[in-house]
Motif scaffolding. Structure first.
Motif, short mmCIF file in Angstrom:
data_model
loop_
_atom_site.label_atom_id
_atom_site.label_comp_id
_atom_site.label_asym_id
_atom_site.label_seq_id
_atom_site.Cartn_x
_atom_site.Cartn_y
_atom_site.Cartn_z
N ILE A 80 27.51 31.93 33.65
CA ILE A 80 27.93 32.57 34.89
C ILE A 80 27.20 33.89 35.08
CG2 ILE A 80 29.90 33.61 36.10
CD1 ILE A 80 31.59 31.37 35.21
N MET A 81 27.04 34.65 34.00
CA MET A 81 26.29 35.90 34.12
C MET A 81 25.16 35.88 33.09
SD MET A 81 27.88 39.73 34.11
CE MET A 81 29.18 39.41 35.27
N PRO A 82 23.90 35.88 33.57
CA PRO A 82 22.80 35.79 32.61
C PRO A 82 22.60 37.09 31.83
CG PRO A 82 21.94 36.01 34.84
CD PRO A 82 23.44 35.95 34.97
N ARG A 83 22.00 36.97 30.65
CA ARG A 83 21.71 38.16 29.85
C ARG A 83 20.81 39.10 30.66
NH1 ARG A 83 18.12 34.50 26.52
NH2 ARG A 83 15.99 35.03 27.08
N ASN A 84 20.87 40.36 30.31
CA ASN A 84 20.10 41.41 30.98
C ASN A 84 20.51 41.65 32.44
OD1 ASN A 84 18.51 42.00 28.69
ND2 ASN A 84 17.27 40.20 29.11
N SER A 85 21.74 41.25 32.79
CA SER A 85 22.28 41.63 34.10
C SER A 85 22.67 43.11 34.02
CB SER A 85 23.55 40.83 34.43
OG SER A 85 23.27 39.47 34.57
N THR A 86 22.32 43.86 35.06
CA THR A 86 22.66 45.28 35.08
C THR A 86 24.16 45.45 35.28
OG1 THR A 86 20.50 45.71 36.06
CG2 THR A 86 22.10 47.50 36.16
N ILE A 87 24.77 46.35 34.51
CA ILE A 87 26.21 46.58 34.62
C ILE A 87 26.49 47.89 35.36
CG2 ILE A 87 26.89 45.21 32.65
CD1 ILE A 87 26.87 47.73 30.96
N PRO A 88 27.66 48.01 36.02
CA PRO A 88 28.73 47.03 36.11
C PRO A 88 28.32 45.84 36.98
CG PRO A 88 29.22 48.87 37.55
CD PRO A 88 27.99 49.24 36.78
N SER A 89 28.87 44.69 36.65
CA SER A 89 28.43 43.48 37.33
C SER A 89 29.60 42.52 37.50
CB SER A 89 27.33 42.84 36.47
OG SER A 89 26.84 41.68 37.09
N ALA A 90 29.56 41.76 38.56
CA ALA A 90 30.57 40.73 38.78
C ALA A 90 29.87 39.47 39.25
CB ALA A 90 31.60 41.18 39.81
N ARG A 91 30.31 38.34 38.73
CA ARG A 91 29.78 37.05 39.17
C ARG A 91 30.93 36.07 39.27
NH1 ARG A 91 24.05 35.87 38.34
NH2 ARG A 91 23.09 37.84 38.84
N ALA A 92 30.88 35.24 40.29
CA ALA A 92 31.93 34.24 40.44
C ALA A 92 31.30 32.86 40.56
CB ALA A 92 32.76 34.54 41.67
N THR A 131 35.98 34.42 38.08
CA THR A 131 35.23 35.65 38.28
C THR A 131 35.08 36.40 36.96
OG1 THR A 131 36.14 35.80 40.50
CG2 THR A 131 35.08 37.77 39.63
N PHE A 132 33.83 36.75 36.65
CA PHE A 132 33.54 37.58 35.48
C PHE A 132 33.25 38.99 35.98
CE2 PHE A 132 32.08 34.69 31.81
CZ PHE A 132 32.95 33.70 32.20
N GLN A 133 33.90 39.96 35.38
CA GLN A 133 33.60 41.35 35.72
C GLN A 133 33.26 42.09 34.42
OE1 GLN A 133 34.16 43.58 38.85
NE2 GLN A 133 32.94 44.86 37.45
N VAL A 134 32.08 42.67 34.34
CA VAL A 134 31.71 43.47 33.18
C VAL A 134 31.65 44.92 33.61
CG1 VAL A 134 29.95 43.91 31.43
CG2 VAL A 134 30.42 41.57 32.15
N ASP A 135 32.37 45.78 32.90
CA ASP A 135 32.42 47.19 33.31
C ASP A 135 31.25 47.97 32.70
OD1 ASP A 135 33.04 47.76 30.67
OD2 ASP A 135 35.19 48.02 31.05
N ALA A 136 31.25 49.27 32.93
CA ALA A 136 30.12 50.09 32.49
C ALA A 136 30.05 50.23 30.97
CB ALA A 136 30.18 51.47 33.15
#
Lengths: 180, 621
Positions: free
Chosen positions: B411-423, B475-480
């Motif tokens: 759902i969220m590939p590596r090296n995605s800039t954070i914070p990030s959300a993907r659904a 939904t995936f949410q990755v914080d700072a």
């Protein structure tokens, strides 16, 4: 001073002050991305109230999402079409032209052979070839979207790009595999 | 205030008190604490003038805990109760720690994370790490003369969610407010970048005691943008020690050593390794508990040969990171060396050969991470920094969920800039299916069994429908901090159910309370006093922030709205110096509530001003 309302729902192009076009000024995008993140990033809010921290997190997430979408030609094309109310049907519409499908099958065979023979040079060649095709598709997409406004043809091109992205991913995975 | 710098001319924010914040490098071998003093980042020493605190914790029969040098001094005599390199166990189960048989501990398997049986009871790696952090916190508070607003704690960039969560929990257990978890190579880049005012692409090669990270960053106009990161969270200086240890056993014809002898030889192995950074050969001599004498000569050449493949294991992630960043070796303008293990000449040589340039070593590789963390902590605490800069970091590993057949859907590939959300949307596979099991995993492999399991939860109450017609939006949410939250809901029916999960290994508030209560009376009183101080600090900080915001942007609100906020501020001000920690907390929440609308308006204004900036710059072009 009158507050200017920044609509959270505004489209990604407007968010970065860019025109609604497939072809874009990469430098301007990067520059505007940085300017915006400098304003909204959670690091700038960690000493402020919870409400401001939460808002900042939402905004920074959105700005990242917008940036990622506009950076990737595939995502940008798909997004631009969605703004025009066109669904690219990447999951459902698999009716691709025969010559394109033949090429896909051939690429996959070459990839399998390269993996089997642990042939890095073959992977390098493939990568270059895929890049070339992707570039051609992007140029066509720019023409259909920005000049002709032919969204049906553009949709077909996005679906092709999706195939190419998948194969590019698999080439990347093969590089990783051969490197371990 | 660092944020909304759109004040009218002549309407600058009031000067405020310097807030005490530190950066902590919680290392495998050594830990450090640093702070920004008079605009310069400095490492804080202990009373004896030592900067490095050995990350060694010893539990004794009388319940006291030794940390650092005294613990290290006892490690050969009391190996089972003296925990070294605990970082390797953070967020790790027994099966994750392959070489545990070589370590002299009594390991207990537990769900999520292994535990260690000591003379003072079973301890989790989180508790052991908290002991190290407490010592650093005390050192900082004594040295700075006040309570800390918070700390930035560094973690290896390649740490997964479990390891990050465990680190954050350890800090909470140590009574530290975590301003941010910061990736170690990124921290190093801040220390280097701000020092040298560099521009361009840099690689940070960080080989510590137990972890290896490689990060590729682009530095441009005050923005540190991590393009890609890779690494191995179980590769470091310890492995070089292990190689010498195994070689010594073989050379001396020994096998199956006792815990004490194992620890003794590992200590000697480490000393030999350090010797070889300066000398061509070294003598490893030790007398084991049974009287056997170990006496072997180790040359640099032998050492290089036996560690060749460890170096290869660092270059493989390096190649991957560059590939992910879509860059070649020639694009890299400089290579920064971080971590004590980069002192080994063969490491420097291998890196120089690969990058075709001499790596940068002008900052102490042991200190650079803490120095960078302190700079970030200073900014996050709200102390104005001389130059404005921004850090954009990424997640190191892809995040996904399990689909049919045990496959991973990323759902969220590596090296995605954070914070990030993907659904992503999923659907049911059986008619009338009313529940769906959601299994969250982290890793790059296609099979669930090859990835790390982060959490499992069930979405219930899906209205019965024909297979394939439900729409479950995950939904995936990755914080700072790089920490993940997952939620799922069925959107098709209009009936929405949502669930938010914290991975199971994370400590709940109750666990923290229980662990604290397990401590002695003195520690408990100390905790209560600390909790009150923290609430007071937070309250004062919030009052100051809102006051500044009103001074800057009060014009955005009408009179009644301002009055309402002022009332809440007065309420909080009137009790902030009292002893009622609950009441202060309550008033803080009330003030936060009262400023929601104001915050929204300020954010809108801020974004609008950034946009206005674009238009101007476009005209200039």
């Amino acid at each position: 001073m009158l507050p200017i309302s920044a609509d959270f729902q505004q489209d990604y192009f407007s968010l970065f002050g860019l025109p609604l076009r497939f072809q874009l000024d990469r430098n301007a995008l990067e520059q505007h991305y940085r300017t915006l993140q400098t304003q909204v990033h959670p690091d700038k809010f960690s000493h402020l109230s919870q409400s401001e921290q939460r808002l900042s997190m939402q905004w920074a997430t959105r700005v990242n999402e917008a940036y990622q979408t506009l950076c990737s030609p595939l995502a940008r094309g798909r997004y631009l079409l969605s703004l025009h109310g066109v669904d690219t049907q990447e999951e459902t519409n698999t009716a691709m032209p025969l010559d394109f499908l033949m090429e896909q099958m051939e690429l996959r065979e070459v990839l399998e052979a390269a993996r089997r023979n642990k042939d890095m040079a073959a992977l390098d060649n493939m990568e270059a070839r895929v890049k070339l095709t992707v570039n051609e598709l992007q140029q066509q997409l720019a023409l259909e979207l920005d000049e002709k406004q032919d969204y049906a043809t553009a949709s077909g091109l996005v679906r092709k790009l999706k195939f190419m992205e998948k194969i590019a991913e698999e080439i990347g995975a093969a590089f990783d595999e051969l490197d371990s | 205030m660092a944020l909304l710098q759109i004040a009218e001319p002549g309407l600058s924010a009031a000067p405020h008190q310097h807030r005490l914040a530190v950066g902590i490098d919680l290392g495998t071998t050594n830990s450090l604490v640093a702070t920004v003093r008079n605009g310069i980042s400095v490492v804080l020493n202990d009373d004896d003038g030592a900067a490095l605190l050995p990350s060694v914790v010893r539990y004794t029969v009388d319940g006291s805990v030794q940390v650092g040098l005294p613990a290290q001094a006892a490690q050969n005599a009391d190996p089972q109760n003296t925990i070294v390199s605990v970082k390797r166990f953070m967020g790790r189960g027994l099966k994750d720690v392959g070489d545990v048989v070589d370590l002299p501990y009594r390991v207990v398997d537990a769900p999520g994370m292994l535990q260690l049986r000591t003379v003072a009871g079973v301890k989790s790696p989180v508790e052991v790490s908290a002991e190290i952090l407490k010592v650093l916190r005390d050192r900082a508070e004594r040295s700075l003369g006040g309570a800390l607003v918070g700390a930035v704690i560094t973690v290896p960039a390649y740490f997964d969610d479990a390891q990050r969560q465990a680190t954050k929990d350890a800090a909470r257990l140590a009574g530290i407010n975590v301003l941010r978890l910061l990736n170690e190579p990124t921290a190093a880049a801040i220390a280097y970048g701000l020092d040298n005012a560099s521009e361009g692409v840099y690689a940070v090669y960080d080989l510590g005691g137990g972890t290896f990270d490689i990060s590729i960053l682009r530095l441009s106009k005050g923005v540190f943008e991590v393009l890609a990161t890779n690494g191995d969270s179980a590769l470091g200086g310890d492995d070089f020690d292990q190689r010498i240890y195994c070689w010594t056993l073989e050379k001396s014809g020994l096998s199956q050593l006792s815990a004490n002898d194992t620890r003794l030889l590992l200590t000697h192995a480490r000393a030999a390794k350090e010797q070889l950074s300066e000398h061509g050969q070294t003598q490893l001599t030790a007398v084991l508990s049974g009287g056997e004498v170990v006496d072997v000569t180790l040359t640099r050449e032998d050492f290089y040969a036996m560690t060749q493949n460890l170096l290869a294991r660092t270059l493989q992630p390096t190649r991957r990171a560059l590939r992910d960043a879509k860059l070649g070796v020639d694009d890299v303008r400089g290579v920064v060396m971080v971590g004590g293990s980069t002192r080994m000449p063969q490491v420097q040589r291998a890196v120089a050969e690969y990058f075709k340039q001499t790596p940068l070593t002008n900052l102490d590789p042991d200190k650079v991470v803490a120095l960078g963390a302190a700079i970030q902590a200073n900014v996050l605490a709200g102390n104005r920094s001389a130059d404005d800069w921004l850090l954009l970091d990424v997640i190191p590993l892809s995040l996904g969920i399990e689909t049919m057949g045990g496959l991973v859907e990323k759902i969220m590939p590596r090296n995605s800039t954070i914070p990030s959300a993907r659904a992503q949307e999923f659907t049911t596979y059986k008619d009338g299916q009313t529940a769906m099991s959601i299994h969250v995993v982290q890793g790059e492999r296609e099979l669930v069994s090859d990835c790390r399991s982060l959490a499992k939860f069930e979405l219930r109450g899906i209205p019965p429908m024909v297979a394939g017609s439900a729409r479950i939006r995950v939904t995936f949410q990755v914080d700072a901090d790089g920490l993940l939250n997952v939620s799922a809901r069925e959107t098709n029916s209009g009936i929405e159910s949502a669930v938010t999960v914290k991975p199971a290994y994370g400590l709940q508030e109750d666990d923290i309370t229980r662990m604290l209560q397990d401590g002695n009376q003195y520690a408990r009183d100390d905790m209560l006093a600390r909790a009150l101080r923290e609430q007071q600090t937070e309250a004062r900080q919030l009052l100051e922030a809102v006051d500044n915001a009103l001074a800057q942007d009060g014009a955005l609100l009408d009179e009644p709205a301002i009055r309402q906020i002022r009332t809440c501020m007065n309420d909080l001000s009137s009790i902030v110096d009292g002893g009622d920690h609950g009441a202060i907390k309550h008033s803080i929440e009330a003030l936060n509530q009262a400023t929601v609308n104001f915050a929204q308006k300020r954010m809108d204004q801020s974004v609008a001003s950034a946009l206005k900036g674009h238009k101007l710059s476009e005209l200039e072009n």
